[in-house]
Design a protein around this motif. Structure first.
Motif, short mmCIF file in Angstrom:
data_model
loop_
_atom_site.label_atom_id
_atom_site.label_comp_id
_atom_site.label_asym_id
_atom_site.label_seq_id
_atom_site.Cartn_x
_atom_site.Cartn_y
_atom_site.Cartn_z
N LYS A 191 -68.58 12.76 -10.79
CA LYS A 191 -68.25 13.57 -11.95
C LYS A 191 -69.51 14.24 -12.52
N ARG A 233 -72.32 14.90 -10.96
CA ARG A 233 -72.76 15.96 -10.02
C ARG A 233 -71.98 17.24 -10.26
N ASP A 234 -70.65 17.06 -10.43
CA ASP A 234 -69.80 18.24 -10.67
C ASP A 234 -70.21 18.94 -11.96
N ARG A 235 -70.39 18.12 -13.00
CA ARG A 235 -70.73 18.73 -14.30
C ARG A 235 -72.05 19.48 -14.21
N SER A 266 -73.58 20.68 -11.45
CA SER A 266 -73.56 21.87 -10.58
C SER A 266 -72.78 23.00 -11.23
N SER A 267 -71.84 22.67 -12.14
CA SER A 267 -71.11 23.75 -12.80
C SER A 267 -71.99 24.46 -13.82
N LEU A 268 -73.09 23.80 -14.24
CA LEU A 268 -74.01 24.44 -15.18
C LEU A 268 -74.83 25.53 -14.51
N PRO A 296 -75.38 28.39 -11.61
CA PRO A 296 -74.61 29.25 -10.71
C PRO A 296 -75.02 29.02 -9.26
N ASN A 355 -74.65 26.71 -5.60
CA ASN A 355 -74.91 25.29 -5.40
C ASN A 355 -76.40 25.04 -5.31
#
Lengths: 602, 100
Positions: free
Chosen positions: A396, A398-400, A402-404, A406, A408
């Motif tokens: 979770k 990592r997802d948060r 990487s979403s910050l 632009p 990967n």
């Protein structure tokens, strides 16, 4: 076996010689001649001093690179446990009753001697007893925390039928002694220096306490670097060939058991510069364990009227840690924890864990935003995000993160294990400080920066005037002119004292109540309208040297905030006068040089 | 231990005062060149790389000079100094030559 060692003297017996009296005022010129580095040929070792695990990394002369040093059980990691078991088994094996045991050896005493087995104390180092983090820690610790004579926190150990007090840094010293003996045995040469990783949010006091622990453990020099900076060095070692002469900006995020470290590091070929760092000390992946533990307790109370003993809580806590780790890869897990009232079987899903910890992830992201603002760095300029530390395994999180950013940008280490990134970084830094030159290790230079601003109290406004801003590159020097302020109260029978009192603070606000007092210094003044020159000089090891010049007197004070703030004032200091800052702080480097017309092209 | 080159560089930095003299850059320099020069000099005089007693002082000077130049955009002072476009002042040219 390096497990037997004399116990350090508990605080109570040491108190008298460390009272308020010893002023750290050294008149001799040697205070200026500082050589932070040890003589050439000295051996350094890199120590990843985590909250739960310790890793040692050192230069291997045959392989010409850094390698992790195994402990006496041939493991590359040692759990941070120190136990003082009063057990017949140990006495029979020839150990003295008061000798501490360390690592896995200590971990096995946890359930037999819960009141004499200490773990996860790193977050307590240098804290005041009335800090809210101490109260939170106490709720889940089987041993008692008490206050020492400086109002700092101590761990009370039941030992030999008596209570003994250990400061957290004494426990760290025991662990570091073990580490040093371990490494000396494995490497077959004496080790006199260390590079120790600490959370980026450690204050000078916490750093001084850690350095004191290293000194007690026999290291003549200890360089403290942040976990985030160490991970960035490991990234530099690991990263693929990068086009030269282009500065690469990376965001290094380290989530340990009890800290979050975050730093923006500019990598310009072999120079690593910490542009901004921020952290949260006392908050980390272990908080997830606590949330799971609270969930289990609630669940158990619903199931039946089971009574939970303190040992049960301990089992649940370590069970929670296992479940948390498993859920980083699995979607759900069934686990059974043995409690005094029978087995407790439960199934936990990753979804439920993420629901329980929703706000945890929010808090993890705060330091990221903070460092980006402080480094004045646009998110698009960050080329890679380096994640390290056990907590960074949460899918979770990592997802948060990487979403910050632009695209990967999360960097996956190629050559080294990301668990070990911090240890690797410390190992490389230790090899460089040892003066090792090898074709496999580039001659890196780490330029670290101040974690908190340093300032003095301006008594006219009762606010703190910042002299060295946080994130100033180290070493740093600054000079400022001060004017003594006569007291506003009408003159009484006592004549105004011929001394000025200067208070040095560490902290990021202008309110003295929220900052930490480092030192109270004084200097004689001939008359009240004479100015005083104050210089602050912070070296690469964050030793703060203050020079006060007034009229003909010059005074050097080395501020070490350990174990008490420096009180250098003479007896009648209460009659001393405050100061105000006149003129902005001037960086020492600018020796009045004229800047000729110059254009810099991008 | 420190090399003769390191000691010479420290003495040079400590005896210079203007930022661009400390960094040995010219007015035509690009940010690239500025950073590169700073990096090479930092590796020479940083106290971690050089235990000369005045290494720290020299590094702080170097660092301040670098920050001063990086912070400014364009010419800070125009006037009496001889100005040439792209090649720096006469004096700087001479200094540059003596280094080559």
């Amino acid at each position: 076996m390096p497990t037997a060692m004399p116990a350090p003297t508990p605080t109570a017996e040491r108190g008298d010689e460390r009272g308020r009296e010893p002023m750290t005022v050294s008149p001799e010129p040697s205070i200026r001649s500082r050589s932070p580095s040890l003589p050439p040929g000295s051996h350094y070792i890199g120590i990843d001093l985590g909250t739960t695990l310790l890793r040692l990394c050192a230069y291997h002369p045959d392989l010409q690179t850094v390698r992790f040093v195994p402990n006496e059980r041939d493991k590359r990691k040692t759990p941070c446990f120190v136990a003082f078991p009063d057990d017949i088994e140990l006495v029979e094996s020839g150990r003295k009753a008061c000798d501490p045991v360390v690592g896995e050896e200590a971990q096995r005493w946890l359930f037999k001697y819960p009141k004499a087995t200490v773990f996860s104390w790193a977050q307590l180092v240098g804290l005041k007893f009335d800090d809210e983090r101490v109260a939170f820690y106490q709720r889940y610790a089987p041993y008692r925390l008490v206050k020492d004579k400086y109002a700092r926190v101590c761990v009370e150990i039941e030992h030999d039928g008596r209570q003994k007090h250990y400061r957290p840094e004494d426990l760290t010293a025991i662990l570091l002694t073990y580490a040093r003996q371990n490494a000396e045995q494995a490497l077959r040469h004496p080790i006199t220096g260390s590079v120790i990783t600490v959370p980026a949010g450690y204050t000078l006091l916490q750093r001084d306490a850690t350095k004191e622990a290293a000194r007690q453990a026999g290291f003549q020099h200890a360089r403290l670097i942040s976990n985030a900076a160490a991970a960035a060095i490991a990234f530099g070692f690991d990263r693929p060939a990068h086009p030269t002469s282009v500065t690469e900006y990376v965001l290094s995020f380290n989530l340990g058991a009890a800290h979050i470290d975050c730093a923006v590091v500019g990598i310009d070929e072999e120079v690593f510069e910490v542009l901004a760092s921020a952290g949260d000390v006392g908050f980390g992946a272990a908080d997830v364990d606590v949330r799971l533990l609270m969930h289990f307790v609630q669940d158990l109370s619903k199931q039946s009227n089971r009574k939970l003993t303190s040992l049960d809580l301990l089992s649940l806590r370590f069970g929670a840690e296992k479940i948390k780790k498993a859920l980083s890869t699995a979607d759900s897990i069934s686990h059974t924890i043995q409690l005094s009232s029978g087995a407790y079987a439960m199934t936990m899903t990753r979804e439920l864990l993420e629901t329980l910890c929703a706000d945890f992830f929010d808090r993890c992201l705060v330091p990221i935003q903070q460092v980006l603002v402080e480094a004045k760095m646009d998110i698009t300029k960050i080329s890679k995000v380096v994640l390290s530390g056990g907590g960074s395994h949460f899918p979770k999180l990592r997802d948060r993160i990487s979403s910050l950013f632009p695209g990967n940008h999360i960097y996956d280490f190629a050559l080294i294990d990301k668990h070990k990134a911090v240890g690797y970084g410390a190992g490389i830094e230790s090899a460089l400080l040892s003066g090792m030159r090898s074709p496999n290790i580039t001659n890196y230079l780490l330029i670290d920066s101040l974690s908190f601003s340093l300032g003095i109290l301006d008594t006219t406004t009762n606010t703190i005037k910042t002299l060295l801003k946080r994130n100033t590159a180290l070493p740093a020097q600054t000079t400022v002119t001060l004017r003594p302020i006569p007291p506003t109260t009408p003159p009484t029978s006592t004549p105004p004292a011929p001394i000025a009192v200067i208070k040095l603070y560490e902290g990021d606000t202008t309110d003295p109540k929220t900052c930490h007092l480092l030192a109270t210094l004084s200097t004689p003044i001939p008359t009240q309208d004479k100015h005083i020159t104050l210089s602050i000089d912070v070296d690469v090891d964050r030793t703060v040297l203050v020079t006060l010049v007034s009229d003909e007197t010059e005074k050097n004070v080395r501020v070490t905030d350990y174990p008490m703030p420096v009180f250098d004032v003479s007896e009648d200091w209460e009659r001393g006068v405050g100061v105000t800052v006149v003129g902005a702080g001037e960086r020492k480097g600018q020796a009045g040089g004229e800047v000729e017309g110059m254009e810099i092209q991008d | 231990m420190y090399t003769i080159a390191q000691e010479a560089e420290i003495n040079r930095i400590l005896s210079s005062s203007a930022p661009q003299t400390i960094l040995q850059v010219q007015r035509s320099s690009t940010k690239q060149t500025l950073k590169q020069t700073y990096r090479i000099k930092a590796l020479l005089v940083h106290p971690d790389k050089c235990d000369h007693p005045r290494a720290e002082e020299a590094f702080v000077r170097l660092r301040t000079a670098f920050e001063t130049i990086s912070a400014g955009n364009g010419p800070w002072r125009s006037g009496d100094e001889e100005k040439t476009s792209g090649m720096g002042t006469q004096r700087e040219r001479e200094r540059q030559d003596s280094f080559e």
